[in-house]
Design a protein around this motif. Structure first.
Motif, mmCIF file in Angstrom:
data_model
loop_
_atom_site.group_PDB
_atom_site.id
_atom_site.type_symbol
_atom_site.label_atom_id
_atom_site.label_comp_id
_atom_site.label_asym_id
_atom_site.label_seq_id
_atom_site.Cartn_x
_atom_site.Cartn_y
_atom_site.Cartn_z
ATOM 1 N N LEU A 14 -5.823 -3.317 1.811
ATOM 2 C CA LEU A 14 -5.120 -3.849 1.462
ATOM 3 C C LEU A 14 -4.486 -2.305 0.596
ATOM 4 C CD1 LEU A 14 -2.439 -5.069 1.118
ATOM 5 C CD2 LEU A 14 -3.192 -6.297 -0.987
ATOM 6 N N SER A 15 -5.494 -1.323 0.371
ATOM 7 C CA SER A 15 -4.992 0.013 -0.309
ATOM 8 C C SER A 15 -4.842 0.940 0.743
ATOM 9 C CB SER A 15 -6.115 0.453 -1.062
ATOM 10 O OG SER A 15 -7.250 0.161 -0.078
ATOM 11 N N ASP A 16 -5.427 0.364 2.159
ATOM 12 C CA ASP A 16 -4.790 1.270 3.794
ATOM 13 C C ASP A 16 -3.312 0.830 3.787
ATOM 14 O OD1 ASP A 16 -7.400 2.670 3.442
ATOM 15 O OD2 ASP A 16 -8.676 1.227 4.470
ATOM 16 N N VAL A 17 -3.150 0.382 4.253
ATOM 17 C CA VAL A 17 -1.979 -0.574 4.240
ATOM 18 C C VAL A 17 -0.932 0.107 3.725
ATOM 19 C CG1 VAL A 17 -0.800 -2.485 5.086
ATOM 20 C CG2 VAL A 17 -3.392 -2.860 5.378
ATOM 21 N N VAL A 18 -1.242 -0.570 2.272
ATOM 22 C CA VAL A 18 -0.100 -0.099 1.173
ATOM 23 C C VAL A 18 0.079 1.462 1.536
ATOM 24 C CG1 VAL A 18 0.040 0.810 -1.262
ATOM 25 C CG2 VAL A 18 -0.631 -1.865 -0.045
ATOM 26 N N GLY A 19 -1.181 3.153 1.731
ATOM 27 C CA GLY A 19 -0.918 4.076 1.435
ATOM 28 C C GLY A 19 0.082 4.200 2.508
ATOM 29 N N GLU A 20 -0.457 4.081 3.829
ATOM 30 C CA GLU A 20 -0.059 4.536 4.852
ATOM 31 C C GLU A 20 1.298 4.685 5.329
ATOM 32 O OE1 GLU A 20 -2.771 4.349 7.949
ATOM 33 O OE2 GLU A 20 -5.111 4.531 6.742
ATOM 34 N N LEU A 21 1.441 2.880 4.449
ATOM 35 C CA LEU A 21 2.780 2.397 5.037
ATOM 36 C C LEU A 21 4.090 2.896 4.302
ATOM 37 C CD1 LEU A 21 1.883 -1.027 7.348
ATOM 38 C CD2 LEU A 21 3.026 1.445 7.743
ATOM 39 N N GLY A 22 3.518 3.151 3.202
ATOM 40 C CA GLY A 22 4.526 3.946 2.211
ATOM 41 C C GLY A 22 4.832 2.613 0.783
ATOM 42 N N PHE A 23 4.098 1.595 1.474
ATOM 43 C CA PHE A 23 4.737 0.467 -0.200
ATOM 44 C C PHE A 23 4.886 0.707 -1.244
ATOM 45 C CE2 PHE A 23 3.575 -3.182 3.952
ATOM 46 C CZ PHE A 23 4.660 -2.306 4.434
ATOM 47 N N THR A 24 5.805 0.147 -2.029
ATOM 48 C CA THR A 24 5.522 0.262 -3.799
ATOM 49 C C THR A 24 4.189 -0.522 -4.413
ATOM 50 O OG1 THR A 24 8.268 1.205 -3.498
ATOM 51 C CG2 THR A 24 6.889 0.369 -5.883
ATOM 52 N N VAL A 25 3.920 -0.669 -5.130
ATOM 53 C CA VAL A 25 2.972 -1.196 -5.166
ATOM 54 C C VAL A 25 3.754 -1.885 -7.914
ATOM 55 C CG1 VAL A 25 0.923 -1.458 -6.878
ATOM 56 C CG2 VAL A 25 0.751 -0.198 -5.303
ATOM 57 N N VAL A 26 4.573 -2.705 -7.058
ATOM 58 C CA VAL A 26 4.613 -3.467 -8.488
ATOM 59 C C VAL A 26 3.591 -4.065 -9.848
ATOM 60 C CG1 VAL A 26 5.841 -4.796 -9.523
ATOM 61 C CG2 VAL A 26 6.711 -4.355 -7.350
ATOM 62 N N HIS A 27 2.821 -4.399 -8.813
ATOM 63 C CA HIS A 27 1.080 -5.278 -9.703
ATOM 64 C C HIS A 27 0.343 -4.667 -8.900
ATOM 65 C CE1 HIS A 27 -0.928 -7.071 -12.331
ATOM 66 N NE2 HIS A 27 -1.196 -7.721 -11.442
ATOM 67 N N PRO A 28 -1.142 -3.902 -9.155
ATOM 68 C CA PRO A 28 -1.754 -3.351 -8.205
ATOM 69 C C PRO A 28 -2.752 -4.739 -8.346
ATOM 70 C CG PRO A 28 -1.888 -2.479 -10.379
ATOM 71 C CD PRO A 28 -0.691 -2.855 -10.357
ATOM 72 N N GLY A 29 -3.161 -5.700 -9.061
ATOM 73 C CA GLY A 29 -3.507 -6.910 -9.503
ATOM 74 C C GLY A 29 -5.174 -6.130 -8.093
ATOM 75 N N GLY A 30 -5.170 -6.941 -7.568
ATOM 76 C CA GLY A 30 -6.629 -6.688 -6.884
ATOM 77 C C GLY A 30 -6.606 -5.909 -5.801
ATOM 78 N N LEU A 31 -5.665 -4.631 -5.136
ATOM 79 C CA LEU A 31 -5.232 -4.062 -4.637
ATOM 80 C C LEU A 31 -6.572 -3.874 -4.263
ATOM 81 C CD1 LEU A 31 -3.228 -3.101 -3.087
ATOM 82 C CD2 LEU A 31 -2.991 -1.319 -4.750
ATOM 83 N N ALA A 32 -7.428 -3.158 -4.926
ATOM 84 C CA ALA A 32 -8.495 -2.179 -4.555
ATOM 85 C C ALA A 32 -9.588 -2.820 -3.429
ATOM 86 C CB ALA A 32 -9.276 -1.353 -5.658
ATOM 87 N N GLN A 33 -9.714 -4.178 -3.747
ATOM 88 C CA GLN A 33 -10.776 -5.185 -3.402
ATOM 89 C C GLN A 33 -9.789 -5.977 -2.613
ATOM 90 O OE1 GLN A 33 -10.093 -6.011 -6.675
ATOM 91 N NE2 GLN A 33 -12.388 -3.319 -6.998
ATOM 92 N N ALA A 34 -9.118 -6.122 -2.144
ATOM 93 C CA ALA A 34 -8.354 -7.082 -0.954
ATOM 94 C C ALA A 34 -7.961 -6.914 0.370
ATOM 95 C CB ALA A 34 -6.547 -7.796 -1.311
ATOM 96 N N ARG A 35 -8.361 -7.351 0.569
ATOM 97 C CA ARG A 35 -8.292 -6.593 2.245
ATOM 98 C C ARG A 35 -7.532 -8.085 3.224
ATOM 99 N NH1 ARG A 35 -12.287 -3.488 4.672
ATOM 100 N NH2 ARG A 35 -13.691 -3.482 2.980
ATOM 101 N N VAL A 36 -7.021 -7.978 3.537
ATOM 102 C CA VAL A 36 -5.884 -8.410 5.462
ATOM 103 C C VAL A 36 -6.134 -9.269 5.924
ATOM 104 C CG1 VAL A 36 -3.586 -7.973 5.724
ATOM 105 C CG2 VAL A 36 -4.036 -6.630 4.397
ATOM 106 N N ARG A 37 -6.607 -10.377 6.118
ATOM 107 C CA ARG A 37 -6.883 -10.648 7.809
ATOM 108 C C ARG A 37 -5.661 -11.363 7.869
ATOM 109 N NH1 ARG A 37 -11.809 -15.364 6.212
ATOM 110 N NH2 ARG A 37 -10.545 -16.056 8.035
#
Length: 697
Positions: A209-232
């Motif tokens: 998810l962190s790659d998705v956020v970084g490359e598409l430029g989304f704003t992080v309101v609350h990081p939560g488990g952003l570093a570990q999450a994967r988008v299936r």
């Protein structure tokens, strides 16, 4: 330019777009390494649309996971530009250099093909050219999501046609095979050996998810488990919560307008109850009211909450187009993906044994690359009598910069540098320019000594040394230089005559002949004699054949000699045929271990199907690589017809039989032709020196 035992090349390439070939290629490399092979890995061409500062994932993982010493790939943008400018040959030379670097001290080199992507139509043809010129066994990677045996069989057949032509592929790996489809596919007949059926695993296709956020430029309101999450999976929630609940699952990224409080609340509560949802993306620049936001914030926990100004449709479209390939720093995912592929592969089906140099065709890029490398290692001093000729100047500058040879230009220094400036040639400062007027006198006495049997007088010697070709030949004769290249503006006779008078033939040779190295699309052929001897006798033709075979071997080509005639075997008679037949018998007597046959027609010598029909018991039919023509008329006509009609590069003529190397140029030679001829000359000089240094029996 002797060739050592070469590794086998396995070219792993996608059969269609949308396939992450890096996982399959590294999986093949890993399986081979586990099987005990010494493996090299190289990705010659970079991925499309990769930023210059972004590391190449395949190269990173090859180094970190397997310890391979793999070179940096050629950027795809640069490769495409070279193709558009008609420089495929030069590009393939660079590819060969990378493959050779990766293949040192290995049994097998896995070569990763370029990724097929929209907007990059040249890549498909480039992949096929690379595989062909490496003489590689191709492993095609085919997608298995269709669940249709016929469509996969067609994909394999298409890949076979694209890469192998009338041969078969080395193997096929089918990826993303659904469990219910695996048995049917295993039982199906395919046009090539199936090395592995790799099951589909959605977890391995899930980007961070962190790659998705970084490359598409989304704003992080609350990081939560952003570093570990994967988008299936991505769920666009445009309906009421009861329809959403059934779609929620591990790794889901929920996309919804920020003012859809029902969807937002349902997602947050599902995550709070323990569902490992990847994240919540709120679109349209909308967010819940401060009161609702405060209420939900206490329950966000590990849920990554994101927002964007994009409309929902645009956000969904961008997510659908997102490149799901493994990023260079996502080692965990790549390691799992490679293991997933490796454990399904049957690399024993490849029957890998080291392939000796004699079994591996010499393709033009390999020949040119090895030619340049051998010339650089030889480090010879080559004189160029036509010192102010524009193409010669450009070639000398290129050779000096690339350390192919130490070139010596004959001419007045001011005139040489003026000619270079006029034609835009940047001469390196260290290039050597000798004024003939200043050095001519020192060669008068040695020339008188060499020509004393002819009664040459001093005035006659000085007059002849006014010709820079004669002067350069004298420099070579007394060892001041190692070789000579001329002919850009002089005739062949002007180059050869001084060599015959001053250099003379090598012991054991009665004549001087020539060969051209013909750089055909898939291999290098040797043609002799196409430049010197008009009407050779049977004995002379036999000597030309032996000289040509030795030249082929000296440049890494295992000679298979065809003595060309208009008749094959005993099918014809006449003076011309009998001369070729007699010459063939002389060659067999003098060189009993040399593969030679004649008389034989060109088609029987070069085309396997014709060879089987016309000369079924011939040791060279259909596979000849040294073609010896019966006379100069036939040889010169044939080489020019092939060169011009087939648009192939011919390097030469390279003279053979002299004590020291002198080489002639065609007056229509291009700069590259002169560069390669200089390289040939440097290698000849090194070879001659090595032979002279050997202890005599």
């Amino acid at each position: 330019m002797t060739r050592t035992e070469m590794p086998r090349f396995l070219f792993v390439a996608p059969a269609s777009s949308g396939i992450d070939v890096s996982v399959a290629a590294l999986g093949v490399a890993g399986a081979l390494q586990e099987a005990g092979h010494r493996v090299g890995f190289v990705k010659p061409i970079g991925d499309p649309d990769v930023a210059a500062d972004r590391p190449d994932g395949s190269r990173v993982f090859a180094r970190t996971l397997f310890g391979f010493s793999t070179p940096e790939p050629i950027p795809l943008s640069r490769a495409e530009e070279m193709l558009r400018r008609g420089r495929l040959g030069t590009l393939l030379e660079e590819v060969v250099a990378l493959v050779e670097e990766a293949g040192r001290a290995t049994d097998v080199v896995v070569v990763q093909g370029a990724s097929l992507a929209p907007g990059h139509v040249l890549v498909a043809d480039l992949d096929a050219a690379v595989a062909r010129n490496l003489a590689a066994e191709v492993i095609a990677v085919v997608g298995g999501r269709s669940g249709n045996v016929a469509s996969i069989r067609d994909a394999v057949a298409d890949a076979t046609h694209r890469f192998a032509g009338d041969r078969s592929l080395g193997g096929v790996v089918v990826v993303n095979v659904a469990d219910g489809f695996r048995a049917a596919l295993a039982a199906a007949e395919m046009p090539a050996p199936v090395l592995g059926l790799v099951p589909e695993d959605p977890n391995l296709a899930a980007p961070r998810l962190s790659d998705v956020v970084g490359e598409l430029g989304f704003t992080v309101v609350h990081p939560g488990g952003l570093a570990q999450a994967r988008v299936r999976d991505v769920v666009v929630a445009a309906r009421s919560p009861e329809h959403l609940v059934a779609r929620l699952g591990p790794g889901t990224l929920v996309v919804t307008p920020g003012d859809r409080l029902d969807v937002v609340t349902t997602t947050v509560l599902a995550a709070a109850s323990g569902m490992p949802i990847a994240g919540l993306l709120m679109t349209c620049g909308a967010t819940p009211s401060p009161e609702i936001a405060a209420f939900l914030a206490a329950r966000w926990g590990d849920l990554a909450v994101l927002e964007t100004e994009w409309q929902t449709f645009e956000a969904a479209a961008r997510l659908a187009e997102f490149d799901r390939s493994v990023r260079a720093d996502d080692q965990g995912r790549m390691e799992r993906s490679i293991a997933h592929v490796s454990e399904t592969l049957d690399v024993a089906a490849l029957a890998l044994e080291p392939k000796g140099a004699e079994q591996r065709p010499m393709s033009p890029p390999i020949f040119r690359h090895e030619l340049i490398c051998a010339a650089q290692a030889a480090d010879r001093r080559i004189v160029l009598p036509e010192g102010d000729e524009p193409r010669t100047l450009a070639a000398a500058a290129d050779c000096q910069r690339r350390r192919i040879a130490r070139c010596v230009l004959l001419g007045r220094p001011d005139e040489v540098r003026a000619a270079a400036a006029l034609h835009g040639v940047d001469l390196p400062a260290e290039i050597e320019i000798l004024d003939p007027a200043e050095i001519r006198e020192r060669y008068v006495a040695p020339m008188i000594e060499l020509r004393k049997s002819k009664g040459l007088a001093a005035d006659q010697a000085r007059a002849q040394l006014e010709d820079n070709v004669v002067l350069g030949t004298m420099m070579l004769a007394i060892g001041d230089v190692d070789g000579l290249v001329s002919g850009a503006v002089h005739t062949t006779a002007s180059t050869v005559r001084p060599a015959l008078q001053l250099i003379k033939t090598r012991p054991g040779n009665t004549l001087v002949s020539s060969v051209f190295f013909m750089l055909m699309p898939d291999q290098v052929l040797v043609y002799g004699d196409c430049a010197v001897n008009p009407h050779p006798t049977a004995e002379e033709l036999a000597e030309i054949a032996i000289q040509s075979a030795d030249s082929a071997a000296a440049f890494g080509i295992e000679p298979r000699v065809a003595m060309i005639s208009y008749s094959t075997g005993a099918s014809g008679a006449g003076v011309d045929v009998e001369k070729v037949r007699a010459a063939t018998e002389i060659v067999r007597r003098l060189r009993p271990h040399l593969a030679v046959d004649g008389p034989i027609q060109y088609d029987a010598a070069s085309v396997e199907s014709v060879g089987r029909q016309k000369a079924p018991n011939s040791p060279v039919a259909g596979h000849a690589n040294v073609f010896v023509f019966p006379d100069l008329n036939t040889g010169n006509t044939t080489y020019k017809a092939v060169q011009r009609s087939a648009n192939v590069v011919s390097i030469g003529p390279m003279l053979q039989g002299l004590r020291k190397p002198v080489n002639d140029l065609s007056r229509g030679a291009l700069v590259d032709d002169i560069v390669y001829t200089i390289a040939l000359t440097a290698i000849q000089a090194a070879t001659d020196a090595a032979v002279e240094a050997e202890p005599q029996a």
